[in-house]
Scaffold this motif. Structure first.
Motif, PDB file in Angstrom:
ATOM      1  N   GLU A  57      -7.665  -3.301  -9.147  1.00  0.00           N
ATOM      2  CA  GLU A  57      -8.598  -4.174  -7.574  1.00  0.00           C
ATOM      3  C   GLU A  57      -7.653  -5.883  -7.149  1.00  0.00           C
ATOM      4  OE1 GLU A  57     -12.895  -5.284  -8.508  1.00  0.00           O
ATOM      5  OE2 GLU A  57     -12.561  -3.023  -9.045  1.00  0.00           O
ATOM      6  N   GLU A  58      -6.843  -6.281  -7.664  1.00  0.00           N
ATOM      7  CA  GLU A  58      -6.145  -7.352  -7.232  1.00  0.00           C
ATOM      8  C   GLU A  58      -5.221  -6.878  -6.760  1.00  0.00           C
ATOM      9  OE1 GLU A  58      -4.561 -11.667  -9.148  1.00  0.00           O
ATOM     10  OE2 GLU A  58      -6.613 -11.721  -9.881  1.00  0.00           O
ATOM     11  N   LYS A  59      -4.404  -6.636  -7.636  1.00  0.00           N
ATOM     12  CA  LYS A  59      -2.859  -6.132  -6.738  1.00  0.00           C
ATOM     13  C   LYS A  59      -3.049  -4.981  -5.955  1.00  0.00           C
ATOM     14  CE  LYS A  59      -1.607  -9.513 -10.458  1.00  0.00           C
ATOM     15  NZ  LYS A  59      -0.410  -9.169 -12.032  1.00  0.00           N
ATOM     16  N   VAL A  60      -3.554  -3.971  -6.410  1.00  0.00           N
ATOM     17  CA  VAL A  60      -3.358  -1.942  -5.968  1.00  0.00           C
ATOM     18  C   VAL A  60      -3.973  -2.543  -4.597  1.00  0.00           C
ATOM     19  CG1 VAL A  60      -3.112  -0.380  -6.542  1.00  0.00           C
ATOM     20  CG2 VAL A  60      -2.225  -1.483  -7.816  1.00  0.00           C
ATOM     21  N   LYS A  61      -5.223  -2.444  -4.773  1.00  0.00           N
ATOM     22  CA  LYS A  61      -5.993  -1.994  -3.746  1.00  0.00           C
ATOM     23  C   LYS A  61      -5.969  -2.937  -2.393  1.00  0.00           C
ATOM     24  CE  LYS A  61     -10.928  -2.132  -2.780  1.00  0.00           C
ATOM     25  NZ  LYS A  61     -12.333  -2.579  -3.219  1.00  0.00           N
ATOM     26  N   PRO A  62      -4.879  -3.697  -2.793  1.00  0.00           N
ATOM     27  CA  PRO A  62      -4.516  -4.510  -1.559  1.00  0.00           C
ATOM     28  C   PRO A  62      -3.248  -3.930  -0.637  1.00  0.00           C
ATOM     29  CG  PRO A  62      -4.814  -6.393  -2.659  1.00  0.00           C
ATOM     30  CD  PRO A  62      -5.094  -5.171  -3.489  1.00  0.00           C
ATOM     31  N   ILE A  63      -2.757  -3.061  -1.757  1.00  0.00           N
ATOM     32  CA  ILE A  63      -1.491  -2.347  -1.157  1.00  0.00           C
ATOM     33  C   ILE A  63      -2.269  -0.877  -0.923  1.00  0.00           C
ATOM     34  CG2 ILE A  63       0.247  -0.672  -2.014  1.00  0.00           C
ATOM     35  CD1 ILE A  63       1.070  -3.277  -3.795  1.00  0.00           C
ATOM     36  N   ILE A  64      -3.144  -0.276  -1.277  1.00  0.00           N
ATOM     37  CA  ILE A  64      -3.566   0.963  -0.594  1.00  0.00           C
ATOM     38  C   ILE A  64      -4.339   0.423   0.610  1.00  0.00           C
ATOM     39  CG2 ILE A  64      -5.610   2.200  -1.279  1.00  0.00           C
ATOM     40  CD1 ILE A  64      -5.105   1.636  -4.044  1.00  0.00           C
ATOM     41  N   THR A  65      -5.151  -0.323   0.646  1.00  0.00           N
ATOM     42  CA  THR A  65      -5.617  -0.707   2.532  1.00  0.00           C
ATOM     43  C   THR A  65      -4.612  -0.963   2.985  1.00  0.00           C
ATOM     44  OG1 THR A  65      -7.429  -1.796   0.687  1.00  0.00           O
ATOM     45  CG2 THR A  65      -7.544  -2.468   2.563  1.00  0.00           C
ATOM     46  N   LYS A  66      -3.864  -1.374   3.614  1.00  0.00           N
ATOM     47  CA  LYS A  66      -2.561  -2.264   3.694  1.00  0.00           C
ATOM     48  C   LYS A  66      -1.763  -0.328   4.395  1.00  0.00           C
ATOM     49  CE  LYS A  66       1.956  -3.620   3.908  1.00  0.00           C
ATOM     50  NZ  LYS A  66       3.143  -4.722   3.647  1.00  0.00           N
ATOM     51  N   TYR A  67      -1.863   0.437   3.025  1.00  0.00           N
ATOM     52  CA  TYR A  67      -1.083   1.355   3.453  1.00  0.00           C
ATOM     53  C   TYR A  67      -2.306   2.538   4.554  1.00  0.00           C
ATOM     54  CZ  TYR A  67       3.479   0.833   1.066  1.00  0.00           C
ATOM     55  OH  TYR A  67       4.427   0.570   0.604  1.00  0.00           O
ATOM     56  N   LYS A  68      -3.723   2.485   4.327  1.00  0.00           N
ATOM     57  CA  LYS A  68      -4.398   2.956   5.083  1.00  0.00           C
ATOM     58  C   LYS A  68      -4.416   2.756   6.207  1.00  0.00           C
ATOM     59  CE  LYS A  68      -7.715   4.776   1.163  1.00  0.00           C
ATOM     60  NZ  LYS A  68      -8.734   4.621   0.624  1.00  0.00           N
ATOM     61  N   ASP A  69      -4.286   1.666   6.088  1.00  0.00           N
ATOM     62  CA  ASP A  69      -4.531   0.919   7.698  1.00  0.00           C
ATOM     63  C   ASP A  69      -3.846   1.393   8.743  1.00  0.00           C
ATOM     64  OD1 ASP A  69      -6.820  -0.259   6.909  1.00  0.00           O
ATOM     65  OD2 ASP A  69      -6.281  -2.281   6.675  1.00  0.00           O
ATOM     66  N   GLU A  70      -2.152   1.405   8.002  1.00  0.00           N
ATOM     67  CA  GLU A  70      -0.807   1.405   8.890  1.00  0.00           C
ATOM     68  C   GLU A  70      -1.395   3.016   9.779  1.00  0.00           C
ATOM     69  OE1 GLU A  70       2.474   0.441   5.913  1.00  0.00           O
ATOM     70  OE2 GLU A  70       2.069  -1.622   6.792  1.00  0.00           O
ATOM     71  N   LEU A  71      -1.268   4.060   8.266  1.00  0.00           N
ATOM     72  CA  LEU A  71      -1.411   5.501   8.277  1.00  0.00           C
ATOM     73  C   LEU A  71      -2.400   5.417   8.884  1.00  0.00           C
ATOM     74  CD1 LEU A  71      -0.301   6.452   4.627  1.00  0.00           C
ATOM     75  CD2 LEU A  71       0.985   6.682   6.900  1.00  0.00           C
ATOM     76  N   GLY A  72      -4.105   4.758   9.143  1.00  0.00           N
ATOM     77  CA  GLY A  72      -4.920   4.908  10.299  1.00  0.00           C
ATOM     78  C   GLY A  72      -5.732   5.981   9.397  1.00  0.00           C
ATOM     79  N   ILE A  73      -5.675   5.757   8.348  1.00  0.00           N
ATOM     80  CA  ILE A  73      -6.708   6.862   7.450  1.00  0.00           C
ATOM     81  C   ILE A  73      -8.248   6.162   7.639  1.00  0.00           C
ATOM     82  CG2 ILE A  73      -7.051   7.659   5.567  1.00  0.00           C
ATOM     83  CD1 ILE A  73      -4.171   7.564   4.527  1.00  0.00           C
TER      84      ILE A  73
END
Length: 73
Positions: A57-73
């Protein structure tokens, strides 16, 4: 043979194997120690899983959130 009978048979087989290795029947004190070891092993496993979950949650969740924001998901 139903599941309960199967598990009971497996317990008896494991109990016999432990007694064969020890060379003595399992008494109440030894049985309590075995149960405590199982409980503590389970607790240790759960603590490790909680630690991994926290790290994800600390390390991976921010990465997933970033990619979702970038992809507009």
């Amino acid at each position: 043979m139903n599941n309960k009978d199967l598990v009971q048979s497996q317990i008896k087989q494991i109990n016999k194997q432990i007694e064969d290795i020890l060379g003595t029947p399992i008494n109440k004190e030894l049985w309590e120690l075995i149960q405590s070891l199982i409980i503590k092993t389970h607790q240790y496993h759960n603590l490790n899983m909680e630690q991994v979950r926290g790290e994800l949650e600390e390390k991976v969740k921010p990465i997933i959130t970033k990619y979702k924001d970038e992809l507009g998901i």
